[in-house]
Design a protein around this motif. Structure first.
Motif, PDB file in Angstrom:
ATOM      1  N   SER A 302       0.783  -1.176  -0.119  1.00 25.62           N
ATOM      2  CA  SER A 302       0.113  -0.034  -0.006  1.00 25.62           C
ATOM      3  C   SER A 302       0.875   1.232  -0.065  1.00 25.62           C
ATOM      4  CB  SER A 302      -1.145   0.129   1.178  1.00 25.62           C
ATOM      5  OG  SER A 302      -1.787   1.051   1.219  1.00 25.62           O
ATOM      6  N   ALA A 303       0.145   2.459  -0.043  1.00 34.00           N
ATOM      7  CA  ALA A 303       1.000   3.651  -0.183  1.00 34.00           C
ATOM      8  C   ALA A 303       1.703   3.869   1.202  1.00 34.00           C
ATOM      9  CB  ALA A 303      -0.080   4.870  -0.480  1.00 34.00           C
ATOM     10  N   PHE A 304       2.903   4.541   1.048  1.00 37.47           N
ATOM     11  CA  PHE A 304       3.348   5.009   2.401  1.00 37.47           C
ATOM     12  C   PHE A 304       3.349   6.477   2.656  1.00 37.47           C
ATOM     13  CE2 PHE A 304       5.030   0.858   3.195  1.00 37.47           C
ATOM     14  CZ  PHE A 304       5.870   1.036   4.072  1.00 37.47           C
ATOM     15  N   ALA A 305       2.618   6.686   3.591  1.00 39.73           N
ATOM     16  CA  ALA A 305       2.456   8.349   3.797  1.00 39.73           C
ATOM     17  C   ALA A 305       3.374   8.969   4.058  1.00 39.73           C
ATOM     18  CB  ALA A 305       1.218   8.436   4.698  1.00 39.73           C
ATOM     19  N   GLN A 306       4.415   8.501   4.846  1.00 44.83           N
ATOM     20  CA  GLN A 306       5.495   9.256   5.226  1.00 44.83           C
ATOM     21  C   GLN A 306       6.336   9.968   4.222  1.00 44.83           C
ATOM     22  OE1 GLN A 306       4.743   5.922   5.861  1.00 44.83           O
ATOM     23  NE2 GLN A 306       6.635   4.908   6.703  1.00 44.83           N
ATOM     24  N   ASN A 307       6.134   9.169   2.963  1.00 48.78           N
ATOM     25  CA  ASN A 307       7.047   9.671   1.909  1.00 48.78           C
ATOM     26  C   ASN A 307       6.141  10.910   1.369  1.00 48.78           C
ATOM     27  OD1 ASN A 307       7.648   6.436   2.067  1.00 48.78           O
ATOM     28  ND2 ASN A 307       9.774   7.720   1.004  1.00 48.78           N
ATOM     29  N   ILE A 308       5.171  11.030   1.627  1.00 48.82           N
ATOM     30  CA  ILE A 308       4.360  12.278   1.011  1.00 48.82           C
ATOM     31  C   ILE A 308       4.717  13.350   1.741  1.00 48.82           C
ATOM     32  CG2 ILE A 308       2.181  13.258   1.166  1.00 48.82           C
ATOM     33  CD1 ILE A 308       0.762  10.618   0.609  1.00 48.82           C
ATOM     34  N   GLY A 309       5.149  13.253   3.061  1.00 45.27           N
ATOM     35  CA  GLY A 309       5.829  14.298   3.950  1.00 45.27           C
ATOM     36  C   GLY A 309       7.090  14.981   3.609  1.00 45.27           C
ATOM     37  N   LEU A 310       7.960  13.847   2.987  1.00 46.54           N
ATOM     38  CA  LEU A 310       9.126  14.177   2.212  1.00 46.54           C
ATOM     39  C   LEU A 310       9.186  14.840   0.829  1.00 46.54           C
ATOM     40  CD1 LEU A 310      12.216  13.750   2.722  1.00 46.54           C
ATOM     41  CD2 LEU A 310      12.205  11.602   1.375  1.00 46.54           C
ATOM     42  N   VAL A 311       8.104  14.623   0.214  1.00 47.80           N
ATOM     43  CA  VAL A 311       7.742  15.628  -1.013  1.00 47.80           C
ATOM     44  C   VAL A 311       7.415  16.628  -0.579  1.00 47.80           C
ATOM     45  CG1 VAL A 311       6.216  15.391  -3.103  1.00 47.80           C
ATOM     46  CG2 VAL A 311       7.150  13.428  -2.270  1.00 47.80           C
ATOM     47  N   ALA A 312       6.392  16.985   0.281  1.00 52.31           N
ATOM     48  CA  ALA A 312       5.905  18.441   0.697  1.00 52.31           C
ATOM     49  C   ALA A 312       7.063  18.949   1.308  1.00 52.31           C
ATOM     50  CB  ALA A 312       4.894  18.111   1.977  1.00 52.31           C
ATOM     51  N   MET A 313       8.082  18.543   1.994  1.00 53.72           N
ATOM     52  CA  MET A 313       9.164  19.145   2.639  1.00 53.72           C
ATOM     53  C   MET A 313      10.256  19.448   1.649  1.00 53.72           C
ATOM     54  SD  MET A 313      11.735  18.270   5.895  1.00 53.72           S
ATOM     55  CE  MET A 313      12.813  17.574   4.679  1.00 53.72           C
ATOM     56  N   THR A 314      10.795  18.535   0.684  1.00 52.20           N
ATOM     57  CA  THR A 314      11.714  19.151  -0.012  1.00 52.20           C
ATOM     58  C   THR A 314      11.119  19.641  -1.380  1.00 52.20           C
ATOM     59  OG1 THR A 314      11.474  16.926  -1.413  1.00 52.20           O
ATOM     60  CG2 THR A 314      13.027  16.846   0.672  1.00 52.20           C
ATOM     61  N   ARG A 315       9.900  19.306  -1.799  1.00 52.71           N
ATOM     62  CA  ARG A 315       9.423  19.969  -3.120  1.00 52.71           C
ATOM     63  C   ARG A 315      10.018  19.573  -4.287  1.00 52.71           C
ATOM     64  NH1 ARG A 315       4.903  21.344  -2.489  1.00 52.71           N
ATOM     65  NH2 ARG A 315       4.927  22.670  -4.294  1.00 52.71           N
ATOM     66  N   ILE A 316      10.618  18.302  -4.146  1.00 51.10           N
ATOM     67  CA  ILE A 316      11.031  17.427  -5.237  1.00 51.10           C
ATOM     68  C   ILE A 316      10.040  16.654  -5.660  1.00 51.10           C
ATOM     69  CG2 ILE A 316      13.023  15.840  -5.984  1.00 51.10           C
ATOM     70  CD1 ILE A 316      14.984  16.768  -4.291  1.00 51.10           C
ATOM     71  N   ARG A 317       9.433  16.865  -6.700  1.00 50.73           N
ATOM     72  CA  ARG A 317       8.033  16.080  -6.977  1.00 50.73           C
ATOM     73  C   ARG A 317       8.166  15.213  -8.255  1.00 50.73           C
ATOM     74  NH1 ARG A 317       4.804  21.798  -7.757  1.00 50.73           N
ATOM     75  NH2 ARG A 317       6.710  22.535  -8.256  1.00 50.73           N
ATOM     76  N   SER A 318       9.486  14.780  -8.533  1.00 48.85           N
ATOM     77  CA  SER A 318       9.577  14.071  -9.678  1.00 48.85           C
ATOM     78  C   SER A 318       9.326  12.561  -9.490  1.00 48.85           C
ATOM     79  CB  SER A 318      11.230  14.065 -10.340  1.00 48.85           C
ATOM     80  OG  SER A 318      11.413  13.175 -10.976  1.00 48.85           O
ATOM     81  N   ARG A 319       8.410  11.910 -10.212  1.00 46.56           N
ATOM     82  CA  ARG A 319       8.111  10.669  -9.867  1.00 46.56           C
ATOM     83  C   ARG A 319       9.333   9.610 -10.049  1.00 46.56           C
ATOM     84  NH1 ARG A 319       5.787   8.199 -15.017  1.00 46.56           N
ATOM     85  NH2 ARG A 319       5.631   9.711 -16.583  1.00 46.56           N
ATOM     86  N   TYR A 320      10.203  10.103 -11.115  1.00 47.22           N
ATOM     87  CA  TYR A 320      11.256   9.315 -11.490  1.00 47.22           C
ATOM     88  C   TYR A 320      12.434   9.249 -10.292  1.00 47.22           C
ATOM     89  CZ  TYR A 320       9.581   9.734 -16.033  1.00 47.22           C
ATOM     90  OH  TYR A 320       8.820   9.556 -17.348  1.00 47.22           O
ATOM     91  N   VAL A 321      12.349  10.263  -9.435  1.00 45.77           N
ATOM     92  CA  VAL A 321      13.220  10.039  -8.170  1.00 45.77           C
ATOM     93  C   VAL A 321      12.673   8.975  -7.369  1.00 45.77           C
ATOM     94  CG1 VAL A 321      13.534  11.111  -5.869  1.00 45.77           C
ATOM     95  CG2 VAL A 321      13.617  12.506  -8.089  1.00 45.77           C
ATOM     96  N   VAL A 322      11.423   8.782  -7.031  1.00 43.31           N
ATOM     97  CA  VAL A 322      10.853   7.700  -6.334  1.00 43.31           C
ATOM     98  C   VAL A 322      10.971   6.560  -6.924  1.00 43.31           C
ATOM     99  CG1 VAL A 322       8.647   7.056  -5.366  1.00 43.31           C
ATOM    100  CG2 VAL A 322       8.956   9.373  -5.228  1.00 43.31           C
ATOM    101  N   ALA A 323      10.865   6.582  -8.582  1.00 39.87           N
ATOM    102  CA  ALA A 323      11.349   5.182  -9.375  1.00 39.87           C
ATOM    103  C   ALA A 323      12.574   4.883  -8.922  1.00 39.87           C
ATOM    104  CB  ALA A 323      11.037   5.339 -10.658  1.00 39.87           C
ATOM    105  N   THR A 324      13.609   5.806  -8.647  1.00 37.81           N
ATOM    106  CA  THR A 324      14.942   5.322  -8.282  1.00 37.81           C
ATOM    107  C   THR A 324      15.082   4.818  -6.979  1.00 37.81           C
ATOM    108  OG1 THR A 324      15.809   7.334  -9.684  1.00 37.81           O
ATOM    109  CG2 THR A 324      17.221   6.572  -8.045  1.00 37.81           C
ATOM    110  N   GLY A 325      14.204   5.491  -6.054  1.00 31.81           N
ATOM    111  CA  GLY A 325      14.054   4.684  -4.674  1.00 31.81           C
ATOM    112  C   GLY A 325      13.672   3.351  -4.794  1.00 31.81           C
TER     113      GLY A 325
END
Length: 456
Positions: A302-325
């Protein structure tokens, strides 16, 4: 043609470091369920390591499905997937009710496969509920997501083992506080790349600080194998038992509800609102990832809500960054030694960083509520009651102790109960018995239906 930040491909080094930051933020949440369930079924140390690696591997595959997508599968947002905590209690209950513990995991895997496939078929119908999520509802749910996650960070800050003598010690709390301060200082006094990876740098510096106190354990690195593949059906072929299937189907409904709320939250944060088609595609990725996961000895994803906080804080919105993760997660599943490097980060250090991450999610929800028109009509009630209902499992964990176990799966999830309450009250106060009109929100252009005289 201007590329939306969600579809932006960053330089390789930045992609790798920010992707690793996402892994660091969610690692503890991925490995905790297999450790709990594996212990419940009596797995040996080596088997526990195998099960943990399998969950990392399948989390990476599910994240690929969400971020990159194929056909109508995947939200194509910076959305991290992993093992859901909602399934831990029913899986341990299944293990407890299985006479031969060797059959426990196959029974769990069989139930997850069926629940995943049924969820995949139901995704397009489930996604139609998006029209019942105006800002007054989404803001409430986003706030609850952040508030519900904060106790996890507080638990991490106290230490890895509640029964240990140093649980909640001044050393552990001091490491958490030091990590928090480091992240805040980096966010305040640095610019550019260093500011964006402040959480990752905070985890690194916090771990180094923990070494003199003996809080960083490098033993997992020395003991881990270099290469290990999660061979299919390692614990045996899946078994299909009706009671277990029903239990995991309930978990799937809870998971899909939380994922819908998470997608709506993430869509607002990255300024690409999640419409009905996006949510349907995201739910397909969730459920298909869950159905595939048991093939490689993993659990429901399922989705991991904690990573939404990371996107909100860093403002790095690229889905390819998360795909790299997601790529890092797959590699960790194939290389236990690599996975053990993240395991070196002390839990109190993770807790300090988690306060920033999870608090950012709650702050994003409050920001959404600011523009939701709480002064109009009874919108304040649409927010107040769901917040109270959603906080019950946090402030009074045994509140629903008299209810059956299957019902508690839903009630003990503050995000799910708060979400249902917010949608229901919004229907009662802003929809039923009122003339309807449609208006787009000024910030996103997203269409909402609401009663005349009420805020969109």
């Amino acid at each position: 043609m201007i590329t939306h930040p969600v579809d932006e491909k960053l330089p390789a080094l930045k992609m790798a470091t920010t992707g690793l930051q996402h892994v660091a933020a969610m690692y503890a949440g991925v490995v905790a369920p297999p450790l709990i369930v594996g212990t419940a079924v009596g797995l040996s140390g080596n088997e526990l390591t195998f099960l943990t690696g399998a969950c990392l591997f399948t989390a990476g595959l599910a994240t690929f499905l969400q971020t990159l997508g194929i056909w109508k599968i995947g939200a194509r947002l910076p959305f991290v997937n992993g093992v859901t905590f909602a399934g831990v209690a029913p899986m341990t209950a299944i293990a407890a009710s299985t006479g031969d513990k060797a059959d426990a995991l196959p029974v769990v895997f069989g139930a997850v496969i069926v629940a995943g496939l049924l969820g995949f078929l139901a995704a397009p119908f489930f996604s139609r509920a998006v029209r019942f999520f105006p800002p007054v509802v989404t803001g409430t749910v986003i706030t609850l997501i952040g508030v519900s996650l904060l106790p996890v960070a507080f638990g991490w800050a106290q230490g890895p083992n509640p029964s240990a003598y140093d649980y909640g010690s001044t050393t552990n709390l001091g490491l958490a506080a030091a990590t928090l301060v480091v992240v805040l200082l980096l966010r305040r006094f640095t610019r550019g790349f260093a500011r964006q990876v402040a959480v990752l740098l905070g985890l690194l510096l916090g771990t180094l600080l923990a070494i003199p106190f003996g809080a960083a354990d490098f033993g997992p690195v020395a003991d881990a194998d270099v290469i290990g593949f999660p061979s299919p059906f390692h614990f045996g072929a899946p078994q299909f038992q009706l009671a277990a299937i029903v239990s995991m189907c309930v978990v799937m409904v809870v998971s899909m509800t939380e994922s819908t709320a998470d997608m709506l939250a993430l869509g607002e944060i990255v300024e690409r609102p999640a419409d009905e088609a996006t949510i349907a595609a995201g739910l397909r990725a969730d459920t298909l990832g869950s159905a595939i996961s048991p093939l490689f000895n993993g659990f429901m994803c399922s989705a991991f809500a904690q990573n939404i906080g990371l996107v909100a804080m860093t403002r790095i919105r690229s889905r390819y960054v998360v795909a790299t993760g997601g790529g890092f997660l797959v590699l960790m599943g194939l290389c236990p030694m690599a996975a053990s490097l993240i395991a070196v980060v002390p839990r109190p250090v993770l807790g300090g960083a988690g306060i920033v991450l999870f608090g950012s999610v709650a702050a994003s929800g409050i920001q959404t509520l600011v523009g939701a028109g709480l002064e109009k009509g009874d919108n304040v009630l649409v927010v107040a009651v769901p917040l109270a209902v959603g906080i019950i499992p946090i402030t009074a964990p045994d509140f629903y102790h008299a209810f059956p176990g299957t019902v508690r799966i839903v009630l003990d999830s503050g995000i799910s109960t708060g979400c249902v309450a917010a949608v229901a009250l919004n229907l009662v106060f802003n929809h039923l018995g009122r003339r309807r009109k449609t208006q787009a929100t000024p910030r996103t252009g997203r269409q909402f239906s609401y009663g005349v005289g009420e805020s969109p």
